[in-house]
Design a protein around this motif. Sequence first.
Motif, PDB file in Angstrom:
ATOM      1  N   SER A 108       0.822  -1.211   0.000  1.00 11.92           N
ATOM      2  CA  SER A 108       0.000   0.000   0.000  1.00 11.92           C
ATOM      3  C   SER A 108       0.850   1.253   0.000  1.00 11.92           C
ATOM      4  CB  SER A 108      -0.934   0.008   1.218  1.00 11.92           C
ATOM      5  OG  SER A 108      -1.850  -1.063   1.138  1.00 11.92           O
ATOM      6  N   LEU A 109       2.023   1.160   0.629  1.00 15.65           N
ATOM      7  CA  LEU A 109       2.932   2.295   0.693  1.00 15.65           C
ATOM      8  C   LEU A 109       3.873   2.366  -0.508  1.00 15.65           C
ATOM      9  CD1 LEU A 109       3.775   2.044   4.497  1.00 15.65           C
ATOM     10  CD2 LEU A 109       2.503   3.910   3.403  1.00 15.65           C
ATOM     11  N   GLY A 110       3.778   1.388  -1.417  1.00 12.80           N
ATOM     12  CA  GLY A 110       4.551   1.428  -2.650  1.00 12.80           C
ATOM     13  C   GLY A 110       5.867   0.679  -2.615  1.00 12.80           C
ATOM     14  N   ASN A 111       6.143  -0.060  -1.528  1.00 15.15           N
ATOM     15  CA  ASN A 111       7.389  -0.831  -1.459  1.00 15.15           C
ATOM     16  C   ASN A 111       7.085  -2.269  -1.872  1.00 15.15           C
ATOM     17  OD1 ASN A 111       9.842  -1.995  -0.907  1.00 15.15           O
ATOM     18  ND2 ASN A 111      10.079  -1.049   1.111  1.00 15.15           N
ATOM     19  N   ALA A 112       7.006  -2.473  -3.185  1.00 14.58           N
ATOM     20  CA  ALA A 112       6.566  -3.778  -3.698  1.00 14.58           C
ATOM     21  C   ALA A 112       7.587  -4.877  -3.457  1.00 14.58           C
ATOM     22  CB  ALA A 112       6.260  -3.658  -5.194  1.00 14.58           C
ATOM     23  N   MET A 113       8.874  -4.548  -3.463  1.00 16.02           N
ATOM     24  CA  MET A 113       9.903  -5.558  -3.216  1.00 16.02           C
ATOM     25  C   MET A 113       9.797  -6.116  -1.797  1.00 16.02           C
ATOM     26  SD  MET A 113      11.669  -6.013  -5.984  1.00 16.02           S
ATOM     27  CE  MET A 113      13.184  -6.776  -5.424  1.00 16.02           C
ATOM     28  N   ALA A 114       9.648  -5.220  -0.819  1.00 19.97           N
ATOM     29  CA  ALA A 114       9.482  -5.658   0.572  1.00 19.97           C
ATOM     30  C   ALA A 114       8.190  -6.446   0.724  1.00 19.97           C
ATOM     31  CB  ALA A 114       9.485  -4.451   1.504  1.00 19.97           C
ATOM     32  N   ALA A 115       7.154  -6.035   0.015  1.00 20.14           N
ATOM     33  CA  ALA A 115       5.876  -6.749   0.070  1.00 20.14           C
ATOM     34  C   ALA A 115       6.055  -8.187  -0.428  1.00 20.14           C
ATOM     35  CB  ALA A 115       4.831  -6.023  -0.768  1.00 20.14           C
ATOM     36  N   CYS A 116       6.805  -8.347  -1.505  1.00 20.03           N
ATOM     37  CA  CYS A 116       7.056  -9.692  -2.047  1.00 20.03           C
ATOM     38  C   CYS A 116       7.722 -10.590  -1.002  1.00 20.03           C
ATOM     39  CB  CYS A 116       7.938  -9.605  -3.293  1.00 20.03           C
ATOM     40  SG  CYS A 116       7.047  -9.119  -4.794  1.00 20.03           S
ATOM     41  N   ARG A 117       8.675 -10.038  -0.287  1.00 21.88           N
ATOM     42  CA  ARG A 117       9.367 -10.839   0.738  1.00 21.88           C
ATOM     43  C   ARG A 117       8.405 -11.290   1.831  1.00 21.88           C
ATOM     44  NH1 ARG A 117      13.497  -6.985  -0.374  1.00 21.88           N
ATOM     45  NH2 ARG A 117      12.854  -5.650   1.373  1.00 21.88           N
ATOM     46  N   SER A 118       7.512 -10.394   2.239  1.00 24.97           N
ATOM     47  CA  SER A 118       6.540 -10.750   3.278  1.00 24.97           C
ATOM     48  C   SER A 118       5.576 -11.826   2.788  1.00 24.97           C
ATOM     49  CB  SER A 118       5.760  -9.504   3.716  1.00 24.97           C
ATOM     50  OG  SER A 118       6.611  -8.571   4.332  1.00 24.97           O
ATOM     51  N   PHE A 119       5.097 -11.680   1.569  1.00 22.90           N
ATOM     52  CA  PHE A 119       4.152 -12.662   1.028  1.00 22.90           C
ATOM     53  C   PHE A 119       4.841 -14.011   0.795  1.00 22.90           C
ATOM     54  CE2 PHE A 119       2.001  -8.689  -0.790  1.00 22.90           C
ATOM     55  CZ  PHE A 119       1.147  -8.590   0.301  1.00 22.90           C
ATOM     56  N   GLN A 120       6.114 -13.970   0.396  1.00 24.15           N
ATOM     57  CA  GLN A 120       6.869 -15.214   0.232  1.00 24.15           C
ATOM     58  C   GLN A 120       6.998 -15.946   1.558  1.00 24.15           C
ATOM     59  OE1 GLN A 120      10.408 -13.586  -1.677  1.00 24.15           O
ATOM     60  NE2 GLN A 120       9.968 -14.713  -3.565  1.00 24.15           N
ATOM     61  N   ARG A 121       7.248 -15.194   2.629  1.00 18.32           N
ATOM     62  CA  ARG A 121       7.361 -15.823   3.959  1.00 18.32           C
ATOM     63  C   ARG A 121       6.030 -16.433   4.365  1.00 18.32           C
ATOM     64  NH1 ARG A 121       9.470 -19.135   7.210  1.00 18.32           N
ATOM     65  NH2 ARG A 121       9.244 -18.648   9.436  1.00 18.32           N
ATOM     66  N   ALA A 122       4.929 -15.735   4.075  1.00 19.48           N
ATOM     67  CA  ALA A 122       3.608 -16.279   4.397  1.00 19.48           C
ATOM     68  C   ALA A 122       3.364 -17.580   3.628  1.00 19.48           C
ATOM     69  CB  ALA A 122       2.525 -15.260   4.053  1.00 19.48           C
ATOM     70  N   LEU A 123       3.833 -17.652   2.377  1.00 19.29           N
ATOM     71  CA  LEU A 123       3.654 -18.861   1.571  1.00 19.29           C
ATOM     72  C   LEU A 123       4.559 -19.995   2.046  1.00 19.29           C
ATOM     73  CD1 LEU A 123       3.324 -17.229  -1.967  1.00 19.29           C
ATOM     74  CD2 LEU A 123       1.555 -18.543  -0.768  1.00 19.29           C
ATOM     75  N   GLU A 124       5.710 -19.637   2.595  1.00 20.63           N
ATOM     76  CA  GLU A 124       6.568 -20.680   3.173  1.00 20.63           C
ATOM     77  C   GLU A 124       5.881 -21.344   4.365  1.00 20.63           C
ATOM     78  OE1 GLU A 124      10.155 -18.691   4.197  1.00 20.63           O
ATOM     79  OE2 GLU A 124      10.760 -18.322   2.112  1.00 20.63           O
ATOM     80  N   LEU A 125       5.122 -20.539   5.108  1.00 21.18           N
ATOM     81  CA  LEU A 125       4.414 -21.070   6.273  1.00 21.18           C
ATOM     82  C   LEU A 125       3.117 -21.772   5.872  1.00 21.18           C
ATOM     83  CD1 LEU A 125       4.898 -17.954   8.574  1.00 21.18           C
ATOM     84  CD2 LEU A 125       6.006 -20.184   8.874  1.00 21.18           C
ATOM     85  N   ASP A 126       2.509 -21.305   4.784  1.00 21.89           N
ATOM     86  CA  ASP A 126       1.237 -21.876   4.329  1.00 21.89           C
ATOM     87  C   ASP A 126       1.183 -21.753   2.806  1.00 21.89           C
ATOM     88  OD1 ASP A 126      -1.317 -22.701   3.830  1.00 21.89           O
ATOM     89  OD2 ASP A 126      -2.316 -21.071   4.925  1.00 21.89           O
ATOM     90  N   HIS A 127       1.756 -22.750   2.116  1.00 20.45           N
ATOM     91  CA  HIS A 127       1.911 -22.640   0.673  1.00 20.45           C
ATOM     92  C   HIS A 127       0.585 -22.651  -0.087  1.00 20.45           C
ATOM     93  CE1 HIS A 127       1.576 -27.029   1.123  1.00 20.45           C
ATOM     94  NE2 HIS A 127       1.192 -27.055  -0.136  1.00 20.45           N
ATOM     95  N   LYS A 128      -0.508 -23.017   0.569  1.00 19.61           N
ATOM     96  CA  LYS A 128      -1.812 -23.027  -0.087  1.00 19.61           C
ATOM     97  C   LYS A 128      -2.620 -21.760   0.201  1.00 19.61           C
ATOM     98  CE  LYS A 128      -2.377 -28.062  -0.265  1.00 19.61           C
ATOM     99  NZ  LYS A 128      -3.262 -29.190   0.109  1.00 19.61           N
TER     100      LYS A 128
END
Length: 494
Positions: A108-128
């Motif tokens: 939302s704040l425009g930091n898409a690279m940091a957002a990707c890292r957060s979403f990747q971590r969420a998928l590592e914990l719950d890949h579905k």
Amino acid sequence: MAAAAECDVVMAATEPELPDNAEAKREAESFKEQGNAYYAKKDYNEAYNYYTKAIDMCPKNASYYGNRAATLMMLGRFREALGDAQQSVRLDDSFVRGHLREGKCHLSLGNAMAACRSFQRALELDHKNAQAQQEFKNANAVIEYEKIAETDYEKRDFRKVVFCMDRALEFAPACHRFKILKAECLAMLGRYPEAQSVASDILRMDSTNADALYVRGLCLYYEDCIEKAVQFFVQALRMAPDHEKACVACRNAKALKAKKEDGNKAFKEGNYKLAYELYTEALGIDPNNIKTNAKLYCNRGTVNSKLRKLDDAIEDCTNAVKLDDTYIKAYLRRAQCYLDTEQYEEAVRDYEKVYQTEKTKEHKQLLKNAQLELKKSKRKDYYKILGVDKNASEDEIKKAYRKRALMHHPDRHSGASAEVQKEEEKKFKEVGEAFTILSDPKKKTRYDSGQDLDEEGMNMGDFDANNIFKAFFGGPGGFSFEASGPGNFFFQFG
């Protein structure tokens, strides 16, 4: 956003409570439940208050920070929400919703690279996790829009930049950087009200935002409000002394203002050559400043008209209306130059444009005058035929007739080819016709005013050029042409 901001009703697993902390944790849990109730009612301010109380009672609980982050997101306070989301995953790195909220805030704040890292971590914990998968795609889309916009900005394709920023802002609604870039490009496209609106919205939230101050100044600068523009550029440079764009714009604005004022001064003093040079130098400062440059072209056109360089004046006025097709002064200046160069149809066209835009009595009269000159231009120009000025005296008209009549008299060309004889006879008749009109005050007045000469018995098809010639030179036998050698003639009076 609703999915990302959903509150956690069930607390994260904790270690067995110690007897001395049990009461505080029960009270914290009660505050959290009340916060949840207010959140469900969409009373986010009250929900925020109760989640804060829960955190104060139990500052080590990741869920409480996560819930307050969700509430702050619903309030549009993404930067504060980001801090809470980050704290929640610091306390519990396995907290999937915490990572999702952190990613959503970054995006939302425009930091898409940091957002990707957060979403990747969420998928590592719950890949579905469907939300994490979708948000990861959104973040990558924003990264792509940024890349395209950067390339298009370098190409000065500002429309495409605006398009990319609009798409990116759908996922990053709180990103000031995207908004500023969009506003700057809107200004470059001449869409000043839209650009000002975006910049003003940011300044209402952050009055010290140097980028927004720069864009606000840019709009004023391009609208030829240069003095006010400089004030905004200076303010932007106070906030950010190294702001390169504001520095360049401020320098250009000051230079334009100075050159234009110097040019105006030289013009008023009658120093047209210097005025021309100053306006030309001003035109070289910033080709993007359309409105100011339109005025500079028109000013230089006025200088050229004073120097009687009418073709150059027309060209300058044409450049002015190309930059600003609503610039009435440039149309009026060009129309007058067209009249002065006897380009009457072009003059009428310009005056029609002016009158359609501003239906004043003055513009209506200018149009009528041009239409009259156009009508007159389609008739024979008797002044040109005799080779005299339109203000020629009676004596000058007689002298001109004498000269031209003798020059084109058929007897003088009796030994020429049939084609030449025919052409000279035509010219002889036209000279007689011109003299008939211009030597008669009544006919001359009607001719000068554009009235039809065939009215009131002035039928030009009935006159005889020979009779006019004989009458002028004293009747039959008044003179004769004599040959003095091959191709040479002289006339003598009887």
